[in-house]
Design a protein around this motif. Sequence first.
Motif, short mmCIF file in Angstrom:
data_model
loop_
_atom_site.label_atom_id
_atom_site.label_comp_id
_atom_site.label_asym_id
_atom_site.label_seq_id
_atom_site.Cartn_x
_atom_site.Cartn_y
_atom_site.Cartn_z
N HIS A 107 -89.10 76.24 -47.93
CA HIS A 107 -90.52 76.59 -48.02
C HIS A 107 -91.30 75.61 -48.89
O HIS A 107 -92.53 75.54 -48.81
CB HIS A 107 -90.69 78.00 -48.56
N SER A 150 -86.92 86.13 -41.02
CA SER A 150 -88.27 85.84 -40.54
C SER A 150 -88.55 84.34 -40.55
O SER A 150 -89.34 83.85 -39.73
CB SER A 150 -89.31 86.56 -41.41
N THR A 151 -87.91 83.62 -41.46
CA THR A 151 -88.09 82.16 -41.49
C THR A 151 -87.53 81.52 -40.22
O THR A 151 -88.08 80.54 -39.72
CB THR A 151 -87.41 81.58 -42.73
N GLY A 197 -83.67 85.17 -44.87
CA GLY A 197 -84.15 84.06 -44.05
C GLY A 197 -84.38 84.41 -42.61
O GLY A 197 -84.63 83.51 -41.78
N LEU A 234 -93.25 76.49 -39.07
CA LEU A 234 -92.65 75.77 -40.19
C LEU A 234 -91.90 74.56 -39.65
O LEU A 234 -91.38 74.59 -38.52
CB LEU A 234 -91.69 76.66 -40.97
N ALA A 285 -84.35 78.24 -47.35
CA ALA A 285 -84.53 79.61 -46.87
C ALA A 285 -83.63 79.88 -45.68
O ALA A 285 -83.21 81.02 -45.45
CB ALA A 285 -85.99 79.85 -46.51
N ALA A 333 -90.18 81.91 -37.66
CA ALA A 333 -91.28 80.99 -37.92
C ALA A 333 -90.92 79.57 -37.47
O ALA A 333 -91.76 78.84 -36.91
CB ALA A 333 -91.65 80.99 -39.40
N VAL A 386 -84.29 75.03 -43.28
CA VAL A 386 -85.73 75.14 -43.56
C VAL A 386 -85.91 75.44 -45.04
O VAL A 386 -85.23 76.31 -45.60
CB VAL A 386 -86.39 76.25 -42.71
#
Length: 559
Positions: A329, A361-362, A359, A371, A336, A365, A327
């Motif tokens: 951003h 929390s990514t 990374g 995302l 990330a 998401a 991923v």
Amino acid sequence: MKRRMGLRIVWAVLAGAAADLAGLGLIAAAAWLITRAAEQPELAALSVAIVATRAFATSRGVFRYAERLTGHDVALRAQAETRERLYGALIPPQQPRHGGADLLSRMVDDTEAVQDLLVRVLLPATAALITGAAAVVIALTLAPFAALVLLAGLVVAGVLLPVGTAAAARRWSARLAPARAALAERVADLVHGSADLAAYGAGERALAKAMEADAELAALERRQSRVHAASLGVGTLVQGLTVAGIVLAARAAGADTVATAVLALTALVSFEPVLPLAAAGERMAGITAALRRLREVRSASPAVTEPQAPAAPPEGPVTVQVDDLVVRHAPGAPPAVDGISFTLEPGKRVALVGPSGAGKSTVLAALMRLLEPECGSVRVNGVNTAELDSGQVRTLMTGLTQDPYIFRTTLRDNLRLAGPEATDDDLARAVRDARLDQWVSRTGWDAELGEDGRTVSGGQLQRLSLARALLYDPQVLLLDEPAEALDEETADALMADLLDVTHDRTTLLVTHRLKGLEQVDEIIVMEHGRAIQRGTHDDLLAVPGYYRDLWQSEALTRR
């Protein structure tokens, strides 16, 4: 719906034009009546004018009321529909381009442009066109040359002057809405961040920035006022010169006193609906800028691409499989999340740990379809989440986010956001599982919570959000830093309760804290988006690395 709205607009336009025509007829009939009465004719010669004057006076008020009622009804409906479409455009996650205060300004201020477009531009312009044409026709029957003078004055006041004010206003109107949004953002920072600003001694600096934003907005509004005053003065001057020119033209053409009086007063009244067009031209520049800002939000690219034909959501206990997830951003930015893989089987608990920016929390998401992964996949029972509607994905996988929001309403209503149909027993069970039952017994279910949870402590806020997540009861519970920003004792208690209540529940936990993680099934240590270590608590303590170092550091802190 659109056809009904169109009919309302047509009726509002016709009612407004009828009201202005009635006003024009009233003045023309009254002028003829007064001047003709001065010649002392028989009363029968004045009866038609008397009846016409009364009829025009009565109908003018009726039509004006109908125009106001219908016009504002249409405008308010159109504004509500615009806000609904704007809100609908914000529901799918978007790439972060606008701050909360800026979006609020667009939702409140810019949507009023639709109302102004109808009430202050479309309706007045149409009524002015019809009334002006009628006045020119009346003048043409009495004195053709005077009609040309009236036509010239109406064109200057109704066309050239609005175009000029719009051109003058265009220079600052594009900056006016962003300036309001900037001031709203500064004020929001002062109000909602007052405690943090005071703690860091940054209150005066933040206040100074807010005053700068206010001064910039005030300067733009002063320019707006100068343009408005100038347009009003020029319009009044054109009106007076036109009436004077009509009187001179009528006398030069040999018109009698009655015709001259009718022409003069008719011309004077014909400018009544025309003069506001200068302000409409000025407002049109602001309306154009506001509509452009609304289009920016509605045309923003969503953060994820929805499938045209979503697959059916998986049923029963679900297994989430993450394979080589990558991923970014932003295009060209470092990843990330860089190639992470893991599996969440039914009842399994996995913890993601690592430093800030690793990374973690990514990953959450991406799992919730907030995302779009660059490559790799997230599969639920073998179905790629890219094939599912994002709302369906968040129904399956959701939970406690880093920034839970508490609304300014009762405790009961805040909980029922997660379960509108929940019974009191369901609420009590969720509160008990989140270890909030003693607090609720003291405050009561109908205790009103302050905006954004300002009336509750950090621990109570997190537990309330946890109770909301448990009440929603997703098949995969996602917990993002549940003990963040809490004191040591409160954080330890919350983590212990959380690990206890998630026993045998499919859970993905993101945390900086390691205490209690011996209870989870797998721990994944992340750094720079990659999984650098994984295993159980005992496995990771047995090898050198981030996890063991952090564990030893926490142990020293607790001593």
